[in-house]
Design a protein around this motif. Structure first.
Motif, PDB file in Angstrom:
ATOM      1  N   PHE A  26      26.855  20.822  -2.037  1.00  0.00           N
ATOM      2  CA  PHE A  26      27.663  21.416  -3.233  1.00  0.00           C
ATOM      3  C   PHE A  26      26.877  20.799  -4.508  1.00  0.00           C
ATOM      4  O   PHE A  26      26.792  21.455  -5.477  1.00  0.00           O
ATOM      5  CB  PHE A  26      29.000  21.153  -3.255  1.00  0.00           C
ATOM      6  N   ILE A  27      26.700  19.513  -4.761  1.00  0.00           N
ATOM      7  CA  ILE A  27      26.223  18.955  -5.967  1.00  0.00           C
ATOM      8  C   ILE A  27      24.834  18.925  -5.914  1.00  0.00           C
ATOM      9  O   ILE A  27      23.982  18.343  -7.002  1.00  0.00           O
ATOM     10  CB  ILE A  27      26.862  17.564  -6.174  1.00  0.00           C
ATOM     11  N   SER A  28      24.051  19.383  -5.086  1.00  0.00           N
ATOM     12  CA  SER A  28      22.544  19.269  -5.000  1.00  0.00           C
ATOM     13  C   SER A  28      21.917  20.014  -6.125  1.00  0.00           C
ATOM     14  O   SER A  28      20.866  19.616  -6.691  1.00  0.00           O
ATOM     15  CB  SER A  28      21.979  19.636  -3.682  1.00  0.00           C
ATOM     16  N   PRO A  29      22.504  21.265  -6.402  1.00  0.00           N
ATOM     17  CA  PRO A  29      21.743  21.836  -7.348  1.00  0.00           C
ATOM     18  C   PRO A  29      21.906  20.964  -9.087  1.00  0.00           C
ATOM     19  O   PRO A  29      20.874  20.951  -9.655  1.00  0.00           O
ATOM     20  CB  PRO A  29      22.639  23.177  -7.554  1.00  0.00           C
ATOM     21  N   VAL A  30      22.994  20.404  -9.143  1.00  0.00           N
ATOM     22  CA  VAL A  30      23.301  19.726 -10.349  1.00  0.00           C
ATOM     23  C   VAL A  30      22.278  18.420 -10.296  1.00  0.00           C
ATOM     24  O   VAL A  30      21.659  18.086 -11.346  1.00  0.00           O
ATOM     25  CB  VAL A  30      24.658  19.197 -10.578  1.00  0.00           C
ATOM     26  N   VAL A  31      22.243  17.846  -9.114  1.00  0.00           N
ATOM     27  CA  VAL A  31      21.180  16.732  -8.769  1.00  0.00           C
ATOM     28  C   VAL A  31      19.634  17.006  -9.231  1.00  0.00           C
ATOM     29  O   VAL A  31      19.146  16.418 -10.013  1.00  0.00           O
ATOM     30  CB  VAL A  31      21.370  15.965  -7.449  1.00  0.00           C
ATOM     31  N   LEU A  32      19.483  18.299  -8.708  1.00  0.00           N
ATOM     32  CA  LEU A  32      17.975  18.554  -8.942  1.00  0.00           C
ATOM     33  C   LEU A  32      17.761  18.942 -10.355  1.00  0.00           C
ATOM     34  O   LEU A  32      16.743  18.676 -11.173  1.00  0.00           O
ATOM     35  CB  LEU A  32      17.959  19.968  -7.975  1.00  0.00           C
ATOM     36  N   LEU A  33      18.795  19.479 -11.085  1.00  0.00           N
ATOM     37  CA  LEU A  33      18.700  20.029 -12.426  1.00  0.00           C
ATOM     38  C   LEU A  33      18.566  18.551 -13.470  1.00  0.00           C
ATOM     39  O   LEU A  33      17.705  18.741 -14.406  1.00  0.00           O
ATOM     40  CB  LEU A  33      19.819  20.801 -12.922  1.00  0.00           C
ATOM     41  N   LEU A  34      19.463  17.877 -12.932  1.00  0.00           N
ATOM     42  CA  LEU A  34      19.288  16.462 -13.957  1.00  0.00           C
ATOM     43  C   LEU A  34      17.852  15.625 -13.646  1.00  0.00           C
ATOM     44  O   LEU A  34      17.351  15.235 -14.523  1.00  0.00           O
ATOM     45  CB  LEU A  34      20.417  15.531 -13.438  1.00  0.00           C
ATOM     46  N   GLY A  35      17.554  15.887 -12.279  1.00  0.00           N
ATOM     47  CA  GLY A  35      16.324  15.198 -11.956  1.00  0.00           C
ATOM     48  C   GLY A  35      15.176  15.803 -12.618  1.00  0.00           C
ATOM     49  O   GLY A  35      14.245  15.109 -13.292  1.00  0.00           O
ATOM     50  N   LEU A  36      15.416  17.289 -12.632  1.00  0.00           N
ATOM     51  CA  LEU A  36      14.070  18.017 -13.241  1.00  0.00           C
ATOM     52  C   LEU A  36      13.978  17.774 -15.011  1.00  0.00           C
ATOM     53  O   LEU A  36      13.044  17.569 -15.672  1.00  0.00           O
ATOM     54  CB  LEU A  36      14.345  19.554 -13.141  1.00  0.00           C
ATOM     55  N   PHE A  37      15.404  17.933 -15.356  1.00  0.00           N
ATOM     56  CA  PHE A  37      15.255  17.902 -16.902  1.00  0.00           C
ATOM     57  C   PHE A  37      15.664  16.422 -17.656  1.00  0.00           C
ATOM     58  O   PHE A  37      15.701  16.426 -18.746  1.00  0.00           O
ATOM     59  CB  PHE A  37      16.182  19.027 -17.355  1.00  0.00           C
ATOM     60  N   LEU A  38      16.173  15.620 -16.743  1.00  0.00           N
ATOM     61  CA  LEU A  38      16.525  14.273 -17.100  1.00  0.00           C
ATOM     62  C   LEU A  38      15.496  13.199 -16.976  1.00  0.00           C
ATOM     63  O   LEU A  38      14.858  12.517 -17.652  1.00  0.00           O
ATOM     64  CB  LEU A  38      17.930  14.096 -17.126  1.00  0.00           C
ATOM     65  N   LEU A  39      15.687  13.191 -15.687  1.00  0.00           N
ATOM     66  CA  LEU A  39      14.833  11.973 -15.115  1.00  0.00           C
ATOM     67  C   LEU A  39      13.282  12.140 -15.230  1.00  0.00           C
ATOM     68  O   LEU A  39      12.487  11.072 -15.423  1.00  0.00           O
ATOM     69  CB  LEU A  39      15.308  11.619 -13.553  1.00  0.00           C
ATOM     70  N   VAL A  40      12.933  13.207 -14.846  1.00  0.00           N
ATOM     71  CA  VAL A  40      11.270  13.448 -14.994  1.00  0.00           C
ATOM     72  C   VAL A  40      10.915  13.227 -16.679  1.00  0.00           C
ATOM     73  O   VAL A  40       9.769  12.558 -16.705  1.00  0.00           O
ATOM     74  CB  VAL A  40      10.837  14.752 -14.384  1.00  0.00           C
ATOM     75  N   PRO A  41      11.596  13.758 -17.452  1.00  0.00           N
ATOM     76  CA  PRO A  41      10.888  13.639 -18.963  1.00  0.00           C
ATOM     77  C   PRO A  41      11.185  12.250 -19.254  1.00  0.00           C
ATOM     78  O   PRO A  41      10.145  11.802 -19.923  1.00  0.00           O
ATOM     79  CB  PRO A  41      11.904  14.536 -19.747  1.00  0.00           C
TER      80      PRO A  41
END
Length: 366
Positions: A26-41
């Motif tokens: 259930f939380i994997s979409p949020v984790v992916l979004l955070l990783g894409l737009f927060l961790l990667v930058p």
């Protein structure tokens, strides 16, 4: 040998594992979004800060070289113009933080207490009026401030009524503390302050205080942000039950003692939030500087955030710009931890404050 009780236990572990797996799904979409737009930058910015990327092409291309801590050492220990500019921006921003955070917190708390009074009429109007500057565009507020604080503006007109010749605020680089020292006859730097330096500027310059131009920005920040923090204090005040004040009133505590021993300790968690948000916001001040003075006059409104922008976008030195951003991040984390340490014991004094302790404190004060 399998016992009768081990099967239910094993089944319970299986259900728990399935529930945990379902939770991760259930939380994997949020984790992916955070990783894409927060961790990667963040990781990309960290790489840029230790590279010589000029903003052309990809920072991961083979043309970009790893330079280690060169960008950081040039800013902090190089001794050249980069170090001097960073030291100047740090000094300007430090005075901005020291003045804005306590004043906006005190003003926000005072406004919250004022508009929470049950006897005050038109409380909704006052809350809206005080909050209105917070929802107004910072560009519009800055333009208004430039109009109010120009040489022939409204502020100088009001000062002329009391025979004060107001300065040309946003064109005056003089430090306020230097001006005050000049009043008592100290116009030149003592040798001890003139010879020593830190981050490329002398101790005398460190003690210049905020410039006249930066003082106008300080007033603007207090004006625009106090309304936002007022709402946080209002929400916290509404959570304080009336029985606490009634108990203190029975103990013959006056209004100031009730505020000091009841209200203020119970607002400590909100106070921590307000101060933390204030520290972060003031250390990252950018849009007012960009719109108003772009670091002038004489770099006395230069801040690390604007310096980082200028290095990256105007000078194409993205490595230095990213390095300044990470140094600024470290400064914010440091001051947040210091603030947390200062308030560590007071965090325990919240809604469980003992009325008997309040009564003892009131009696001791008498």
């Amino acid at each position: 040998m399998t016992t009768r009780g081990s099967r239910p236990a094993r089944a319970g572990l299986g259900n728990k594992a399935r529930q945990e797996f379902a939770g991760w799904i259930f939380i994997s979409p949020v984790v992916l979004l955070l990783g894409l737009f927060l961790l990667v930058p963040v990781l990309m910015a960290a790489w840029v800060s230790v590279s010589d990327w000029s903003g052309q092409g990809s920072p991961l291309s083979s043309d970009v070289s790893f330079v280690g801590a060169e960008n950081y050492t040039r800013i902090l220990f190089g001794g050249g113009l980069d170090t001097q500019d960073f030291g100047t921006s740090l000094r300007n921003n430090l005075y901005y933080v020291v003045l804005v955070v306590p004043l906006q917190t005190a003003l926000a708390l005072g406004l919250a207490v004022l508009v929470s009074k049950r006897l005050l009429k038109a409380r909704g109007f006052f809350r809206t009026a005080f909050y209105f500057p917070s929802v107004t565009s910072s560009v519009a507020i800055t333009a208004l401030w430039l109009f109010l604080f120009n040489a022939s503006g409204v502020v100088n007109k009001i000062l002329s009524w009391v025979s004060i010749d107001g300065p040309n605020w946003f064109s005056d680089p003089r430090g306020v503390l230097h001006l005050l020292l000049g009043v008592v006859g100290i116009d030149t730097a003592p040798p001890a302050l003139a010879n020593g330096e830190f981050l490329g500027i002398s101790w005398w310059e460190w003690l210049a205080g905020p410039s006249v131009a930066m003082s106008a920005f300080v007033l603007m920040a207090i004006f625009t942000t106090s309304g936002t923090f007022m709402l946080l204090f209002i929400a916290a005040l509404q959570n304080i039950g009336p029985e606490m004040e009634e108990a203190a009133t029975i103990d013959r505590a006056n209004a100031w003692q009730r505020f000091r021993y009841i209200t203020l300790p119970m607002l400590k968690p909100t106070m921590f939030t307000v101060i933390t948000l204030g520290l972060i916001g003031t250390w990252q001040v950018f849009d007012q500087i960009y719109t108003g003075t772009q670091g002038g006059p004489a770099k006395t409104t230069l801040t690390p955030a604007y310096l980082s922008f200028n290095a990256a976008f105007n000078q194409n030195d993205w490595g230095e710009g990213a390095a300044i951003a990470f140094i600024l991040f470290a400064i914010i984390v440091f001051f947040t931890l210091v603030q947390r340490w200062i308030l560590r014991d007071r965090d325990k004094v919240t809604s469980t404050r003992d009325p008997r302790a309040t009564a003892a404190a009131v009696e001791a004060e008498r």
